[in-house]
Design a protein around this motif. Structure first.
Motif, mmCIF file in Angstrom:
data_model
loop_
_atom_site.group_PDB
_atom_site.id
_atom_site.type_symbol
_atom_site.label_atom_id
_atom_site.label_comp_id
_atom_site.label_asym_id
_atom_site.label_seq_id
_atom_site.Cartn_x
_atom_site.Cartn_y
_atom_site.Cartn_z
ATOM 1 N N SER A 114 3.679 -3.146 17.710
ATOM 2 C CA SER A 114 4.106 -3.562 19.043
ATOM 3 C C SER A 114 4.956 -4.831 18.986
ATOM 4 O O SER A 114 5.622 -5.183 19.967
ATOM 5 N N LEU A 115 4.938 -5.510 17.847
ATOM 6 C CA LEU A 115 5.699 -6.748 17.674
ATOM 7 C C LEU A 115 7.031 -6.518 16.971
ATOM 8 O O LEU A 115 7.774 -7.467 16.720
ATOM 9 N N VAL A 116 7.325 -5.261 16.628
ATOM 10 C CA VAL A 116 8.527 -4.946 15.849
ATOM 11 C C VAL A 116 9.440 -4.031 16.656
ATOM 12 O O VAL A 116 9.040 -2.949 17.103
ATOM 13 N N SER A 136 10.107 0.653 5.463
ATOM 14 C CA SER A 136 8.934 1.521 5.655
ATOM 15 C C SER A 136 7.637 0.766 5.390
ATOM 16 O O SER A 136 6.638 0.946 6.100
ATOM 17 N N LEU A 137 7.645 -0.101 4.385
ATOM 18 C CA LEU A 137 6.460 -0.912 4.107
ATOM 19 C C LEU A 137 6.226 -1.925 5.221
ATOM 20 O O LEU A 137 5.089 -2.162 5.641
ATOM 21 N N LEU A 138 7.304 -2.513 5.717
ATOM 22 C CA LEU A 138 7.182 -3.482 6.810
ATOM 23 C C LEU A 138 6.606 -2.831 8.068
ATOM 24 O O LEU A 138 5.875 -3.465 8.827
ATOM 25 N N LEU A 139 6.922 -1.567 8.278
ATOM 26 C CA LEU A 139 6.417 -0.858 9.453
ATOM 27 C C LEU A 139 5.017 -0.293 9.232
ATOM 28 O O LEU A 139 4.431 0.294 10.138
ATOM 29 N N GLY A 140 4.481 -0.474 8.032
ATOM 30 C CA GLY A 140 3.146 0.021 7.741
ATOM 31 C C GLY A 140 3.089 1.520 7.526
ATOM 32 O O GLY A 140 2.010 2.116 7.580
ATOM 33 N N LEU A 141 4.239 2.156 7.273
ATOM 34 C CA LEU A 141 4.254 3.593 7.010
ATOM 35 C C LEU A 141 3.659 3.902 5.634
ATOM 36 O O LEU A 141 3.125 4.987 5.416
ATOM 37 N N TYR A 142 3.804 2.968 4.722
ATOM 38 C CA TYR A 142 3.211 3.070 3.392
ATOM 39 C C TYR A 142 2.592 1.721 3.048
ATOM 40 O O TYR A 142 2.885 0.701 3.693
ATOM 41 N N GLN A 143 1.764 1.718 2.024
ATOM 42 C CA GLN A 143 1.206 0.476 1.513
ATOM 43 C C GLN A 143 1.680 0.269 0.083
ATOM 44 O O GLN A 143 1.853 1.241 -0.659
ATOM 45 N N PRO A 144 1.914 -0.982 -0.317
ATOM 46 C CA PRO A 144 2.351 -1.241 -1.688
ATOM 47 C C PRO A 144 1.357 -0.697 -2.704
ATOM 48 O O PRO A 144 0.141 -0.742 -2.486
ATOM 49 N N ALA A 188 15.311 -1.552 21.817
ATOM 50 C CA ALA A 188 14.609 -2.413 20.861
ATOM 51 C C ALA A 188 14.377 -3.802 21.429
ATOM 52 O O ALA A 188 13.349 -4.440 21.154
ATOM 53 N N LEU A 189 15.316 -4.289 22.231
ATOM 54 C CA LEU A 189 15.210 -5.636 22.786
ATOM 55 C C LEU A 189 14.321 -5.695 24.023
ATOM 56 O O LEU A 189 13.838 -6.774 24.394
ATOM 57 N N PHE A 190 14.094 -4.556 24.666
ATOM 58 C CA PHE A 190 13.379 -4.530 25.943
ATOM 59 C C PHE A 190 12.029 -5.265 25.904
ATOM 60 O O PHE A 190 11.746 -6.088 26.777
ATOM 61 N N PRO A 191 11.150 -5.009 24.914
ATOM 62 C CA PRO A 191 9.853 -5.700 24.922
ATOM 63 C C PRO A 191 9.915 -7.116 24.363
ATOM 64 O O PRO A 191 8.877 -7.766 24.238
ATOM 65 N N ASP A 192 11.124 -7.590 24.024
ATOM 66 C CA ASP A 192 11.308 -8.932 23.464
ATOM 67 C C ASP A 192 10.431 -9.147 22.222
ATOM 68 O O ASP A 192 9.639 -10.100 22.158
ATOM 69 N N PRO A 193 10.562 -8.290 21.200
ATOM 70 C CA PRO A 193 9.688 -8.388 20.027
ATOM 71 C C PRO A 193 10.062 -9.575 19.141
ATOM 72 O O PRO A 193 11.245 -9.922 19.037
ATOM 73 N N ASP A 241 -0.993 -10.865 18.143
ATOM 74 C CA ASP A 241 -0.123 -10.762 19.308
ATOM 75 C C ASP A 241 1.189 -11.506 19.149
ATOM 76 O O ASP A 241 2.008 -11.549 20.069
ATOM 77 N N THR A 242 1.411 -12.092 17.960
ATOM 78 C CA THR A 242 2.680 -12.758 17.699
ATOM 79 C C THR A 242 2.846 -12.967 16.199
ATOM 80 O O THR A 242 1.905 -12.749 15.429
ATOM 81 N N VAL A 243 4.036 -13.364 15.799
ATOM 82 C CA VAL A 243 4.303 -13.779 14.416
ATOM 83 C C VAL A 243 4.882 -15.183 14.516
ATOM 84 O O VAL A 243 5.933 -15.387 15.123
ATOM 85 N N ALA A 244 4.192 -16.146 13.954
ATOM 86 C CA ALA A 244 4.555 -17.543 14.193
ATOM 87 C C ALA A 244 5.344 -18.185 13.060
ATOM 88 O O ALA A 244 6.218 -19.016 13.309
#
Length: 291
Positions: free
Chosen positions: A112-114, A82-90, A188-193, A32-35
């Motif tokens: 949901s965090l991006v 694309s990798l950061l979004l999980g669209l592909y895997q390394p 993009a800013l609306f959900p405060d990711p 639910d977060t990235v710390a």
């Protein structure tokens, strides 16, 4: 025509038969977060049998840091996103979020965090409010207005016939490129990711709007991980650290002044930069014509 239709139908059938994207990675861990940090460790990737798109890429992103991915076309910038979004895997290596492999994280919770702003802006035939709060029907009007204000979109929205209830129309044709870009930034800013990915998100802005968006990014960066794909000098100058890519390899990284002083590959790329002034002139011309 019948033969062509049958061929198209066969391709559609194959696509429909493909397995749907899994809701989770191998472990399905919800977050639910990235710390602390996002890291790429010795990441390599290729599209099928093609030449590698990324080769042994390693770098990290800390909270409160703006990192710019810079390089010529085909360098691997969009592939990293694309990798950061999980669209592909390394194919090789790993992408870690606070030390946990993205393969083990539930993709829906991660995405949901991006927040992302692409070069190609998509507007929906709905109200301004619905475009900013897209997918959140119970969104607070005050939060929508706050996101618009952060994106410096509130000024032109307030001048619309029905303000936030104004229908955008198909493809957002009533708005200039810069206005659509500010609406996309507000979305993009609306959900405060905690993670924000901006793919040349100031490319259609006039110089004054660009400076305002920069001030917004600076004001919110302390608790966020911000990644820029940058083609303009002014955008790159926003970054705390530059990742310079060529041919799928990480060639140099560091602060702008350091890289220019090193007189390396980035310095040469910067010296022969073809786009910045051309893009700026085209933006200013288009904005003038619209007005």
């Amino acid at each position: 025509r019948l033969t062509r239709t049958l061929a198209i139908g066969g391709r559609v059938e194959k696509i429909m038969a493909l397995p749907s994207e899994p809701k989770a990675g191998l472990g399905g861990k919800s977050i639910d977060t990235v710390a602390e940090a996002i890291e790429l460790k010795h990441v390599s990737f290729s599209f099928g049998s093609n030449a590698p798109a990324l080769i042994d890429i390693s770098f990290g992103i800390k909270k409160g840091e703006i990192v710019a991915l810079v390089g010529p076309s085909g360098a691997g910038k969009s592939t990293i996103v694309s990798l950061l979004l999980g669209l592909y895997q390394p194919v090789l290596g790993n992408l870690l979020v606070d030390g946990t492999s993205l393969r083990e994280i539930d993709l829906s919770s991660w995405r949901s965090l991006v927040g992302t702003v692409d070069q190609q802006i998509t507007m929906f035939s709905d109200t301004v409010r619905e475009n900013i709060s897209f997918g959140r029907p119970s969104a607070s009007p005050s939060r929508v207005a706050e996101a618009a204000k952060l994106a410096h979109a509130a000024g032109f929205i307030e001048k619309l016939p029905k303000k936030y209830e104004t229908q955008i129309g198909q493809y957002g044709g009533r708005f200039s490129g810069g206005e659509k870009q500010r609406l996309a930034i507000a979305r993009a800013l609306f959900p405060d990711p905690p993670v924000l990915i901006l793919d040349e998100a100031t490319s259609a802005l006039d110089p004054i709007s660009e400076r305002l968006i920069k001030s917004t990014v600076e004001s919110i960066k302390s608790d966020k991980f911000i990644i820029l794909i940058a083609h303009r000098r002014s955008t790159i100058a926003m970054a705390d650290r530059i990742i310079f890519l060529e041919g799928g390899r990480l060639v140099e990284q560091g602060k702008l002044d350091e890289l220019l002083e090193n007189q390396g590959a980035f310095s040469e790329f910067w010296r022969v930069w073809p786009r910045a002034k051309t893009v700026q002139r085209s933006v200013e011309s288009s904005e003038t014509v619209r007005r």
